[in-house]
Design a protein around this motif. Sequence first.
Motif, PDB file in Angstrom:
ATOM      1  N   PRO A  42       0.838  -1.199   0.000  1.00 43.75           N
ATOM      2  CA  PRO A  42       0.000   0.000   0.000  1.00 43.75           C
ATOM      3  C   PRO A  42       0.873   1.249   0.000  1.00 43.75           C
ATOM      4  CG  PRO A  42       0.006  -0.996   2.170  1.00 43.75           C
ATOM      5  CD  PRO A  42       0.763  -1.922   1.252  1.00 43.75           C
ATOM      6  N   GLY A  43       0.424   2.266  -0.682  1.00 43.11           N
ATOM      7  CA  GLY A  43       1.179   3.505  -0.720  1.00 43.11           C
ATOM      8  C   GLY A  43       1.163   4.218   0.613  1.00 43.11           C
ATOM      9  N   VAL A  44       2.128   5.078   0.802  1.00 37.57           N
ATOM     10  CA  VAL A  44       2.204   5.860   2.032  1.00 37.57           C
ATOM     11  C   VAL A  44       0.951   6.711   2.180  1.00 37.57           C
ATOM     12  CG1 VAL A  44       3.471   7.702   3.209  1.00 37.57           C
ATOM     13  CG2 VAL A  44       4.711   5.885   2.032  1.00 37.57           C
ATOM     14  N   GLY A  45       0.434   7.239   1.070  1.00 34.07           N
ATOM     15  CA  GLY A  45      -0.764   8.078   1.134  1.00 34.07           C
ATOM     16  C   GLY A  45      -1.969   7.330   1.668  1.00 34.07           C
ATOM     17  N   LEU A  46      -2.181   6.098   1.193  1.00 37.87           N
ATOM     18  CA  LEU A  46      -3.317   5.305   1.673  1.00 37.87           C
ATOM     19  C   LEU A  46      -3.163   4.964   3.142  1.00 37.87           C
ATOM     20  CD1 LEU A  46      -3.836   2.867  -1.334  1.00 37.87           C
ATOM     21  CD2 LEU A  46      -5.103   4.961  -0.798  1.00 37.87           C
ATOM     22  N   ARG A  47      -1.982   4.580   3.539  1.00 35.70           N
ATOM     23  CA  ARG A  47      -1.728   4.233   4.945  1.00 35.70           C
ATOM     24  C   ARG A  47      -1.879   5.459   5.840  1.00 35.70           C
ATOM     25  NH1 ARG A  47       2.345   1.064   4.083  1.00 35.70           N
ATOM     26  NH2 ARG A  47       3.871   2.722   3.968  1.00 35.70           N
ATOM     27  N   SER A  48      -1.381   6.597   5.388  1.00 33.11           N
ATOM     28  CA  SER A  48      -1.456   7.794   6.235  1.00 33.11           C
ATOM     29  C   SER A  48      -2.883   8.326   6.348  1.00 33.11           C
ATOM     30  CB  SER A  48      -0.504   8.883   5.734  1.00 33.11           C
ATOM     31  OG  SER A  48      -0.944   9.417   4.511  1.00 33.11           O
ATOM     32  N   MET A  49      -3.731   8.075   5.331  1.00 34.80           N
ATOM     33  CA  MET A  49      -5.135   8.494   5.455  1.00 34.80           C
ATOM     34  C   MET A  49      -5.794   7.771   6.626  1.00 34.80           C
ATOM     35  SD  MET A  49      -6.710   9.042   1.633  1.00 34.80           S
ATOM     36  CE  MET A  49      -6.550   7.346   1.138  1.00 34.80           C
ATOM     37  N   GLU A  55      -6.491   9.419  14.230  1.00 35.60           N
ATOM     38  CA  GLU A  55      -6.036  10.467  15.152  1.00 35.60           C
ATOM     39  C   GLU A  55      -7.165  11.392  15.583  1.00 35.60           C
ATOM     40  OE1 GLU A  55      -2.824  12.543  13.284  1.00 35.60           O
ATOM     41  OE2 GLU A  55      -1.450  10.845  13.479  1.00 35.60           O
ATOM     42  N   ILE A  56      -8.180  11.557  14.748  1.00 38.11           N
ATOM     43  CA  ILE A  56      -9.287  12.459  15.106  1.00 38.11           C
ATOM     44  C   ILE A  56     -10.563  11.684  15.465  1.00 38.11           C
ATOM     45  CG2 ILE A  56      -8.374  14.401  13.772  1.00 38.11           C
ATOM     46  CD1 ILE A  56     -10.550  13.763  11.649  1.00 38.11           C
ATOM     47  N   GLY A  57     -10.419  10.368  15.683  1.00 37.33           N
ATOM     48  CA  GLY A  57     -11.559   9.573  16.119  1.00 37.33           C
ATOM     49  C   GLY A  57     -12.402   9.002  14.995  1.00 37.33           C
ATOM     50  N   GLY A  58     -11.858   8.959  13.785  1.00 39.76           N
ATOM     51  CA  GLY A  58     -12.590   8.422  12.645  1.00 39.76           C
ATOM     52  C   GLY A  58     -11.957   7.153  12.118  1.00 39.76           C
ATOM     53  N   SER A  59     -12.380   6.772  10.918  1.00 41.34           N
ATOM     54  CA  SER A  59     -11.818   5.586  10.282  1.00 41.34           C
ATOM     55  C   SER A  59     -11.710   5.820   8.783  1.00 41.34           C
ATOM     56  CB  SER A  59     -12.693   4.361  10.550  1.00 41.34           C
ATOM     57  OG  SER A  59     -13.967   4.529   9.942  1.00 41.34           O
ATOM     58  N   CYS A  60     -10.811   5.101   8.161  1.00 43.98           N
ATOM     59  CA  CYS A  60     -10.650   5.169   6.714  1.00 43.98           C
ATOM     60  C   CYS A  60     -10.199   3.793   6.245  1.00 43.98           C
ATOM     61  CB  CYS A  60      -9.623   6.228   6.323  1.00 43.98           C
ATOM     62  SG  CYS A  60      -9.404   6.386   4.535  1.00 43.98           S
ATOM     63  N   HIS A  75     -13.226   4.610   1.840  1.00 42.34           N
ATOM     64  CA  HIS A  75     -14.399   4.941   2.645  1.00 42.34           C
ATOM     65  C   HIS A  75     -13.916   5.535   3.962  1.00 42.34           C
ATOM     66  CE1 HIS A  75     -18.123   3.428   5.036  1.00 42.34           C
ATOM     67  NE2 HIS A  75     -18.244   4.692   4.699  1.00 42.34           N
ATOM     68  N   ALA A  76     -14.213   6.803   4.169  1.00 41.48           N
ATOM     69  CA  ALA A  76     -13.811   7.486   5.400  1.00 41.48           C
ATOM     70  C   ALA A  76     -15.046   7.931   6.165  1.00 41.48           C
ATOM     71  CB  ALA A  76     -12.938   8.700   5.080  1.00 41.48           C
ATOM     72  N   VAL A  77     -15.015   7.730   7.471  1.00 40.23           N
ATOM     73  CA  VAL A  77     -16.043   8.230   8.380  1.00 40.23           C
ATOM     74  C   VAL A  77     -15.311   9.075   9.405  1.00 40.23           C
ATOM     75  CG1 VAL A  77     -17.871   7.648  10.012  1.00 40.23           C
ATOM     76  CG2 VAL A  77     -17.493   6.187   8.002  1.00 40.23           C
ATOM     77  N   LEU A  78     -15.650  10.357   9.419  1.00 36.50           N
ATOM     78  CA  LEU A  78     -14.924  11.308  10.265  1.00 36.50           C
ATOM     79  C   LEU A  78     -15.887  12.049  11.170  1.00 36.50           C
ATOM     80  CD1 LEU A  78     -12.768  12.779   7.383  1.00 36.50           C
ATOM     81  CD2 LEU A  78     -12.130  10.960   8.965  1.00 36.50           C
ATOM     82  N   PRO A  79     -15.473  12.333  12.408  1.00 34.25           N
ATOM     83  CA  PRO A  79     -16.328  13.111  13.298  1.00 34.25           C
ATOM     84  C   PRO A  79     -16.338  14.570  12.879  1.00 34.25           C
ATOM     85  CG  PRO A  79     -14.237  12.688  14.370  1.00 34.25           C
ATOM     86  CD  PRO A  79     -14.224  11.945  13.048  1.00 34.25           C
ATOM     87  N   ARG A  80     -17.472  15.201  13.074  1.00 32.14           N
ATOM     88  CA  ARG A  80     -17.562  16.632  12.761  1.00 32.14           C
ATOM     89  C   ARG A  80     -16.625  17.444  13.634  1.00 32.14           C
ATOM     90  NH1 ARG A  80     -22.485  20.240  14.111  1.00 32.14           N
ATOM     91  NH2 ARG A  80     -21.798  22.184  13.205  1.00 32.14           N
ATOM     92  N   LYS A  81     -16.543  17.053  14.884  1.00 29.69           N
ATOM     93  CA  LYS A  81     -15.602  17.686  15.811  1.00 29.69           C
ATOM     94  C   LYS A  81     -14.582  16.631  16.200  1.00 29.69           C
ATOM     95  CE  LYS A  81     -18.843  20.980  17.706  1.00 29.69           C
ATOM     96  NZ  LYS A  81     -19.493  21.520  18.899  1.00 29.69           N
ATOM     97  N   PRO A  82     -13.310  16.860  15.891  1.00 26.71           N
ATOM     98  CA  PRO A  82     -12.282  15.864  16.223  1.00 26.71           C
ATOM     99  C   PRO A  82     -12.262  15.525  17.709  1.00 26.71           C
ATOM    100  CG  PRO A  82     -11.372  17.558  14.806  1.00 26.71           C
ATOM    101  CD  PRO A  82     -12.755  18.010  15.226  1.00 26.71           C
ATOM    102  N   ALA A  83     -11.968  14.256  17.991  1.00 20.95           N
ATOM    103  CA  ALA A  83     -11.847  13.807  19.369  1.00 20.95           C
ATOM    104  C   ALA A  83     -10.656  14.502  20.030  1.00 20.95           C
ATOM    105  CB  ALA A  83     -11.645  12.287  19.411  1.00 20.95           C
TER     106      ALA A  83
END
Length: 85
Positions: A42-49, A55-60, A75-83
């Motif tokens: 996997p590319g560094v970009g995919l892993r870093s996403m 880091e902010i309480g989401g997933s990718c 597929h990314a699910v991110l909180p509106r307000k970071p944890a």
Amino acid sequence: MGAESARSVRWRPRPGRVDPGLLELIVEDDGQGPGRGDAGHPGVGLRSMSERAAEIGGSCTVHPVEGLGGGTRVHAVLPRKPASG
């Protein structure tokens, strides 16, 4: 777009589920798919996403697209307000 979508929920009759605290992003392509053409690494970009989302309480997640003969789905699910952390 996310804010407008959350506001428009009040105009819809009886929504079954509403979570204005999350942002969901799905991106698909019809390329070779993850792990192909790059010696299976996997590319560094995919892993870093994934790392940045966590880091902010989401997933990718990154998966091959089924039924299109190839491709990648991010597929990314991110909180509106970071944890806070």
